[in-house]
Design a protein around this motif. Structure first.
Motif, PDB file in Angstrom:
ATOM      1  N   ALA A 387     136.469  14.736   8.309  1.00  0.00           N
ATOM      2  CA  ALA A 387     135.241  15.389   8.767  1.00  0.00           C
ATOM      3  C   ALA A 387     134.509  15.957   7.575  1.00  0.00           C
ATOM      4  CB  ALA A 387     135.594  16.489   9.754  1.00  0.00           C
ATOM      5  N   GLU A 388     133.209  15.966   7.722  1.00  0.00           N
ATOM      6  CA  GLU A 388     132.407  16.624   6.688  1.00  0.00           C
ATOM      7  C   GLU A 388     132.520  18.125   6.826  1.00  0.00           C
ATOM      8  OE1 GLU A 388     128.963  13.518   5.934  1.00  0.00           O
ATOM      9  OE2 GLU A 388     128.254  15.468   6.704  1.00  0.00           O
ATOM     10  N   THR A 399     132.026  22.319  16.742  1.00  0.00           N
ATOM     11  CA  THR A 399     131.623  20.938  16.474  1.00  0.00           C
ATOM     12  C   THR A 399     132.362  20.428  15.232  1.00  0.00           C
ATOM     13  OG1 THR A 399     129.786  21.632  15.078  1.00  0.00           O
ATOM     14  CG2 THR A 399     129.296  21.208  17.413  1.00  0.00           C
ATOM     15  N   THR A 401     131.940  17.350  12.519  1.00  0.00           N
ATOM     16  CA  THR A 401     131.065  16.274  12.072  1.00  0.00           C
ATOM     17  C   THR A 401     131.874  15.332  11.199  1.00  0.00           C
ATOM     18  OG1 THR A 401     129.305  17.897  12.023  1.00  0.00           O
ATOM     19  CG2 THR A 401     128.857  15.755  10.984  1.00  0.00           C
ATOM     20  N   GLY A 416     131.949   9.265  16.439  1.00  0.00           N
ATOM     21  CA  GLY A 416     132.199  10.367  17.354  1.00  0.00           C
ATOM     22  C   GLY A 416     132.883   9.894  18.622  1.00  0.00           C
ATOM     23  N   GLN A 447     128.057  10.992  14.876  1.00  0.00           N
ATOM     24  CA  GLN A 447     129.275  11.363  14.169  1.00  0.00           C
ATOM     25  C   GLN A 447     129.746  12.758  14.567  1.00  0.00           C
ATOM     26  OE1 GLN A 447     129.912   8.129  13.198  1.00  0.00           O
ATOM     27  NE2 GLN A 447     131.030   9.157  11.545  1.00  0.00           N
ATOM     28  N   VAL A 448     129.040  13.379  15.485  1.00  0.00           N
ATOM     29  CA  VAL A 448     129.367  14.763  15.832  1.00  0.00           C
ATOM     30  C   VAL A 448     130.172  14.805  17.124  1.00  0.00           C
ATOM     31  CG1 VAL A 448     128.458  17.049  16.327  1.00  0.00           C
ATOM     32  CG2 VAL A 448     127.284  15.551  14.698  1.00  0.00           C
ATOM     33  N   THR A 450     131.686  17.468  19.883  1.00  0.00           N
ATOM     34  CA  THR A 450     131.601  18.851  20.322  1.00  0.00           C
ATOM     35  C   THR A 450     132.750  19.137  21.282  1.00  0.00           C
ATOM     36  OG1 THR A 450     129.223  18.611  20.210  1.00  0.00           O
ATOM     37  CG2 THR A 450     130.091  20.562  21.347  1.00  0.00           C
TER      38      THR A 450
END
Lengths: 825, 314, 318
Positions: A387-388, A399, A401, A416, A447-448, A450
């Motif tokens: 993940a970033e 969240t 990302t 995602g 790419q997110v 939640t």
């Protein structure tokens, strides 16, 4: 023809050997009883003294027990039980065989068929199967051996009886109206007894060896035992450092078998010479003559195949077996051709059966085929990985990302949606994951990802580093999660042989640079000694989590390197707070805690690989250690243990050395897994220490860990020994939620304290790190006071590798072992 | 009571069938009497904490709540279809697990048997030939020694001496002759000790037989008598010994496979014992009994190739 | 006696044989010439088979020739070990056993065992020639279908057939001396004479010598030119067939001849042991019907004719 020695010489031999045998039996019976020493007395300050040390003619074992005294004491269990077993089978087998042989007809048909059925099993196999199904224990072992050996005597008695039945004297007695009982006892028994007694004498040695074999497999008497087979089994791991521990019982075993074999042989010679009946199948092993086929004449022609046929048959069998072995062995792991390959051995904590990333603890990341969104840095800080970033939207929403351009090893992109599918599967299957994070929903957008939770998740950032919850793997049609899960890591699962070997090969599509190694093999050893030997021989390159024996053997030695880091792993005793009346007594719990020799365990039993732990969490975490805590138990002292019990009015009323609690002897059962020798040693030591304090400790060894509450409770244990990584991500909530909270998933002992439950709720809603530490310290103090867990030793995560292996890592979390940069030279 | 050839074969087959039924019954009984609750073990090995309802459901699924004979019959039904049940430990089909391991055990026993025969027949014959000589006494001592040593002790000594001290063999078994050598020798040593004594006794019996004097009087040399005639006459009792000793090899393999990490059925059974996985233990015992029975049937059958008297009977 | 050494094929000169220190045969002397059949008769355990075994070297581990000499064709045998003796006598002497079936290896065909002997004695590998010779020998010994006999196993042949096979094997060696150890006692009565005839014919036709031993006076009297009578390890009477049978001088010989069953159904009475002084030098004294206290003084060998002697002080006078 055999020998023309004069009778007197033969008799002299017989008298000498019989006297030796008798003396030996008497010694075995009497010495252990009158011996003024306790064979199980442990003294960790006198560990592994060599033979000849003053006061210890045969040296001491790892726990400082006197090897000579143990060996002498073992005679009782090894020799006397064997004699008893032989006596039992002699009587029973003879009775059954004589009845079958005498009555004939249907009775005999039943007897002989039952005997045949029993003899259809290879004898040791049957013994192992019976003992294995019944479980450990002297009675079970006796039963197993008796079930195997009675047929020898039944069969012999039957054939002798059938022969005798036709004899003149028996017929005469029968004609005169003697009752069957009289005929059997007066006419037949005296005539068959010689042969049967010879056979019995000759089988004593065999029974001793069979018993030793069962004990060696852990199917012998329960601990504490000095049975020779069990002693040898225990001494295996220290054979290089303390060979005398193995030699003494081995020699004792050897001597006793020789004595009984000699006795059997000379007895046979004597009784045979005296003109006892010569019936074929005389000794239990010499059944060879039964194949004399009758001669019947026939003029048919036969082909001359003969010996050639036999040789060909044998050769064929071999060839066939080889082919079969070859076929199934052909695809066994071999080092990658031409490429660099690393083999790591371990005895524990390997996923033996399933690699499903939804259910494993942290194998997926440590084996390098899965990764998590965030990674723990060396100082336990979360940092981006797949993940970033991870962001906190509100108390209940987070969240993640994911980075762009990462693919699974099968080439599918990590989107995602893919992460959502993966997490949904994990949270559906994994109860521990659900307990750690109460997920309400997972949404994916580009790419997110939640994640909404029902309860606040202040430790979310560290949870995202935890492979138990957040392994990222490919979910799709046709994926074999158990045998070939697909992740993003530097390695790809090539093959898993259940219970054996996991082979991984380089992930050619790895997203984060090139992978140095072509192949990594994780090899599970059932046997720690074999693993140490394999490292010594250069057959494996490294050991993950060496045993004390292994550590002692390699640490600081030329050609080997030790890699370790402090961890939050602590070995502890878990006390049964739900069903054990004894453990519900706080004085007993405290007394037990005083009896645990934490320094001895850490310095002697683990050979300095661990450190004594007096608090709850280890020094590796900020809220751990002992500083600022009020310790009830701050030293190892048998006297204090006794004092605590004395003060609580638990005293020895009947003078048997064991205190009584509520009128019953204070007996405690401890259970652990035999895979972990240091725990077994601890049990033995604790047994001795608690005995000195007036408590009786029974040791129950299993080949597996008690991994759920039902099993734990069903094992009937009062104490188990466990080892947990208490704060893999550095955060305290994990372990509190796992073990301390009422009805939590790993709270097998049924511990419950409302204060702890309340503090846990605070913890769940506290976002401030220091405040979380404070709550952890409060909980720790309660645990120290309640003494439902005894955290006695802090472990390090350790890898021993040969020189030339680079880039293997250890981490406080134990999450990571191989990395893209791991290489061999 | 004369029977036709066919009738006799049918009668023997009937007898064999009764024994096989008895063997299955005994193995089933073993597991039936097991004190462990199959349902609890099933859940325990999966790390699941079952409710009472789940347990009852699982018991019904495993069929352990049915009456004894019903269970036996359904187990037999499965057995006839090659289904030995599923491991309580990991749910894998037991038959597959065992059949995968069986070739290794068979190879191990076959190799150690061949080693035993190759070593003990000449040594035993020499003992008989030079009876009561220094050589005979020496062999008697050696055989006593190996007869009285537990096989695990021999195996461990070999492991430490040959693998560690001398480095001739690898600790992790390879699946070739080098890999099978160590466990086979560990099995073959104590067995050879026993065989040498048996061969010696049998050969002494043969040397006193009439045909040996006859051959001698007709000028056949001692060596030739021993190698051609005595050995051939020994073949029948030796073959019986082979049948019997296979049992001790299969038994000894449990320990030896465990020590050397040889992936045979012994290892499977030891793992099962640790987990009280009686389905596997039961299947293991049954499989070994079947192997043992088959080999002994083959031995019985092969007498006819060696002994013309058997071959030409009826 | 010495004087006959030169022309005799076999000479025993006062041999003593013992088994593990227990004496079995004492001071036995006799000689045998080509074309001659000497029969030794005596009860079981009298040591007659031991003499044959001592000659052939089949005494086994415990048996020993303690003293005395054995000459074969002028060669001294007694100082050779058993195995040396066997190899020396190979092709010179043949031994015929009491139990012909068990003297053959049960697991090989007659042909196979025959081949083995042919190879040893003629060092030939020519199968056809060997086979031809075997067939001849078997035909000589009275087999109608020798080819099928060669293919059979010993257990498929009757005792008489086996004995004939063994004799054929003995002939194959071209032995000059046949040692027949109770060759008929394991056989059916009807077959016995067949075998005896065969042996006698062989001696006649091939000009060999035969030493035959039996407990059966009938068998011995049938074929022997010379007869020796053994009792308790000693040769007690020796003479030509007619001398021994018609004028037996030793009381034991007389008892033996009297004990031959006759066809008329008279049951012969065996001499019974009578409790007498044991330490008499005459071993037969305790059973002898002619015992006199004077017998206790000494025993001596008395010659009755050139060929006939008896080991009885009283030289046969009643």
């Amino acid at each position: 023809m055999a020998s023309r020695r004069t009778r007197t010489k033969e008799e002299r031999h017989f008298i000498v050997i019989a006297a030796v045998t008798l003396l030996f039996i008497l010694a075995a019976a009497i010495v252990p009883v009158v011996m003024p020493f306790d064979p199980n007395f442990t003294d960790l300050t006198k560990s592994q003294l060599p033979p000849g040390t003053e006061g210890y003619p045969l040296g001491t074992d790892k726990l400082g027990r006197d090897v000579l005294i143990r060996t002498l004491a073992g005679a009782q269990e090894s020799v006397l039980i064997a004699l008893a077993v032989v006596a039992i089978v002699l009587v029973l087998g003879t009775a059954v065989g004589m009845i079958g042989g005498y009555y004939g007809g249907p009775v005999d048909a039943v007897v002989s068929k039952v005997v045949t059925v029993f003899q259809a099993f290879p004898s040791f196999v049957l013994a192992v199967a019976i003992a294995g199904i019944l479980g450990q224990g002297v009675i079970n072992m006796i039963l197993a051996i008796a079930f195997v050996y009675w047929t020898t005597f039944a069969r012999l008695a039957r054939s002798l009886t059938i022969t005798l039945k036709e004899s003149g004297s028996v017929r005469a007695a029968w004609v005169c109206g003697a009752s069957p009982f009289a005929i059997l006892t007066k006419y037949i028994l005296p005539n068959v007894s010689a042969e049967l007694i010879i056979t019995a004498a000759l089988s004593i040695g065999e029974v001793i060896l069979t018993m030793a074999g069962l004990s060696f497999l852990g199917l012998g008497p329960a601990r504490p035992t000095n049975e020779w087979g069990a002693m040898m089994s225990d001494a295996r791991s220290d054979m290089l450092t303390a060979p005398w521990c193995m030699a003494a019982p081995g020699v004792a075993l050897f001597i006793s078998v020789v004595i009984f074999n000699l006795f059997g042989d000379i007895l046979r010679d004597m009784l045979d010479r005296r003109g006892s009946m010569m019936v074929e199948g005389g000794t239990n092993k010499a059944k060879s003559s039964r194949t004399r086929k009758g001669r019947r004449r026939s003029m048919k022609e036969g082909k001359r195949k003969g010996l050639v046929g036999v040789v060909a048959t044998l050769a064929l069998t071999c060839a066939l077996a080889f082919c079969l072995a070859g076929c199934s062995g052909g695809d066994k792991p071999s080092s990658a051709e031409g490429g660099s390959s690393l083999t790591i051995g371990s005895t524990a904590y390997f996923e033996e059966e399933s690699l499903d990333p939804a259910l494993t603890w942290w194998s997926a990341t440590s084996y390098g085929f899965c990764e998590t969104p965030m990674k723990l840095s060396d100082d336990s800080e979360p940092e981006p990985w797949l993940a970033e970033s991870v962001a906190n939207v509100d108390d209940y929403t987070w969240t993640i990302t994911m980075k762009e351009g990462i693919t699974f090893s099968n080439g599918e992109p990590v989107t995602g949606e893919a992460v959502k599918a993966c997490l949904e599967r994990t949270f559906e299957l994994n109860q521990r994951a659900r307990e750690n994070l109460d997920v309400e929903s997972i949404e994916a957008d580009g790419q997110v990802v939640t994640i909404k939770t029902r309860e606040a998740a202040p430790d979310f950032e560290s949870l995202v580093t935890n492979p138990m919850l957040f392994n990222i793997y490919y979910v799709g049609e046709g994926v074999d999660y158990v045998k070939a899960p697909i992740g993003t890591g530097p390695f790809v699962v090539k093959e898993l042989i259940p219970g054996g070997t996991l082979t991984l090969v380089k992930n050619e599509n790895y997203w984060d640079g090139d992978v140095a190694l072509d192949q990594v093999t994780f090899k599970k050893f059932d046997d720690d000694d074999a693993m140490n030997l394999a490292l010594m021989n250069g057959e494996i390159d490294a050991i993950e989590g060496p045993s004390a024996a292994g550590y002692a053997q390699f640490n600081g030695k030329d050609g080997f390197q030790t890699i370790y880091s402090e961890t939050s792993r602590v070995d502890f005793l878990r006390l049964n707070m739900e069903t054990s009346e004894v453990m519900k007594n706080p004085a007993v719990r405290t007394a037990v805690a005083f009896c645990v020799d934490r320094e001895g365990y850490s310095n002697v039993i683990t050979g300095g690989m661990q450190e004594a732990n007096w608090g709850v969490y280890s020094e590796a975490v900020a809220y751990g250690g002992t500083e600022g805590f009020n310790l009830t138990v701050d030293e190892f002292s048998v006297e204090k243990a006794a004092q605590v019990l004395e003060d609580a009015g638990i005293v020895d009323t009947d003078g048997d050395g064991i205190r009584e609690l509520d009128g019953k002897p204070l007996t405690v059962t401890i259970t652990t897994c035999s895979d972990y020798p240091q725990f077994v040693y601890l049990c033995d030591d604790l047994q001795s220490k608690m005995a000195q304090a007036g408590m009786k400790l029974n040791v129950q060894l299993l080949d597996y860990w008690l991994l759920d509450k039902e099993t734990w409770m069903n094992s009937g244990t009062d104490i188990s020994i466990d080892s947990y990584l208490m704060a893999p991500t550095g955060d305290p909530q994990y372990f509190v939620g796992l073990c301390f909270v009422s009805n939590s998933s790993d709270n097998f002992g049924g511990y419950s304290n409302p204060q702890v439950d309340a503090l846990f709720n605070d913890l769940k809603n506290e976002f401030d790190l220091d405040a979380r530490g404070d709550i952890a310290r409060q909980i720790s103090q309660i645990e120290l006071d309640d003494c439902a867990f005894i955290f006695f030793s802090a472990a390090k995560t350790t890898i021993i590798a040969r020189d030339g292996v680079n880039g293997l890592v250890t981490s406080p979390s134990e999450f990571y072992v191989v990395t893209p940069t791991t290489s061999v030279a | 009571m004369k029977r036709s050839r066919g009738g006799r074969i049918a009668w023997r087959l009937c007898g064999a069938l009764v024994v096989i039924l008895g063997v299955t019954f005994l193995t089933f009984l073993l597991a039936y009497l097991s004190p462990a609750d199959a349902a609890i073990s099933w859940f325990a090995d999966r790390g699941i904490y079952p409710s009472e309802e789940e347990l009852i459901a699982k018991r019904a699924e495993l069929g352990v709540d049915r009456p004894f004979f019903e269970q036996y019959l359904s187990w037999m039904w499965g057995l006839c279809h090659g289904d030995l049940g599923e491991s309580l430990r990991n749910g894998a089909p037991v038959a597959d697990t065992l059949m995968e391991a069986l070739p290794f055990t068979l190879a191990l026993t076959a190799v150690s048997l061949v080693m035993t025969l190759v070593v003990s027949i000449p040594l035993g014959l020499l003992c008989a030939r030079y009876r009561d000589s220094a050589y005979d006494q020496f062999m008697r001592f050696i055989t006593y020694l190996f007869n009285a040593l537990p096989n695990f002790f021999i195996a461990l000594l070999m492991l430490y001496l040959l693998c560690v001290r001398l480095g001739w063999f690898s600790v992790i078994p390879t699946y070739d002759f080098k890999g099978i050598f160590m466990p086979s020798v560990a099995l073959a040593l104590p067995l050879s000790a026993w065989y040498i004594r048996q061969v010696r006794a049998l050969a002494l019996g043969q040397i006193n037989a009439g045909y040996v004097s006859g051959l001698r009087a007709r000028g056949v040399s001692e060596t030739r008598i021993l190698v051609k005639h005595v050995l051939r006459n020994l073949a029948v009792p030796l073959l019986t010994l082979v049948g019997i000793s296979l049992g001790s090899l299969l038994g000894g393999a449990v320990i030896v496979e465990n020590i050397f990490g040889w992936p045979g059925v012994g290892g499977v059974s030891v793992l099962a014992i640790g987990h009280r996985d009686y389905i596997v233990i039961q299947a293991y015992a049954l499989l070994m009994a079947i192997v043992f029975l088959i080999v002994n049937a083959l031995v019985d059958f092969s007498y006819r190739f060696i002994d013309p008297r058997v071959r030409k009977r009826g | 006696m010495r004087s006959t050494n030169e022309q005799s094929l076999l000479v025993l000169d006062g041999i003593d044989v013992s088994y593990g220190g227990v004496s079995a045969v004492e001071a036995v002397s006799l000689s045998l010439e080509l074309g001659q059949v000497v029969g030794i008769v005596g009860e079981s355990g009298s040591g007659k088979s031991t003499i044959l075994k001592a000659i052939m070297g089949l005494l086994g581990k415990s048996g020993h020739v303690d003293s005395g000499d054995i000459y074969f064709d002028g060669e001294l045998l007694a100082n050779r070990s058993d195995s040396e003796r066997i190899s020396f006598l190979n092709g010179r002497a043949a031994y015929i056993f009491q139990d012909p079936v068990s003297s053959l290896d049960p697991l090989f065909t007659v042909g196979n065992q025959f081949d083995e002997i042919m190879r040893i004695h003629f060092h030939t590998k020519d199968k056809a020639a060997m086979h031809k010779r075997e067939m001849e020998l078997l035909a000589d010994t009275g087999f109608d279908d020798p080819a099928s006999v060669l293919k059979r196993y010993p257990f498929e042949l009757s005792g008489g057939m086996c004995q004939r096979v063994v004799i054929a094997m003995a002939l194959a060696c071209e032995a000059k001396l046949i040692l027949a150890d109770e060759p008929t006692s394991a056989l059916d009565v009807t077959v016995q004479s067949q075998v005896i005839d065969l042996l006698c014919r062989t001696v006649r036709d091939r000009n060999v010598a035969m030493l035959i031993v039996s407990h059966n006076m009938g068998v011995i009297s049938n074929c022997s030119q010379m007869i020796g009578v053994m009792y308790a390890g000693e040769l007690v009477e020796f003479g030509t067939r007619d001398e021994v049978l018609d004028s037996p001088c030793h009381p034991y010989t007389r008892d033996l001849i009297r004990a031959i069953p006759t066809i008329d159904g008279q049951i012969p009475r065996a001499p019974e042991a009578v409790d007498r002084k044991v330490d008499s030098p005459c071993r037969y004294s305790d059973r002898c019907s002619c015992y006199r206290p004077a017998c206790d003084a000494c025993v001596e060998k008395r010659s009755l004719s050139e060929s006939h002697w008896v080991l009885c002080t009283r030289g046969g006078e009643a």
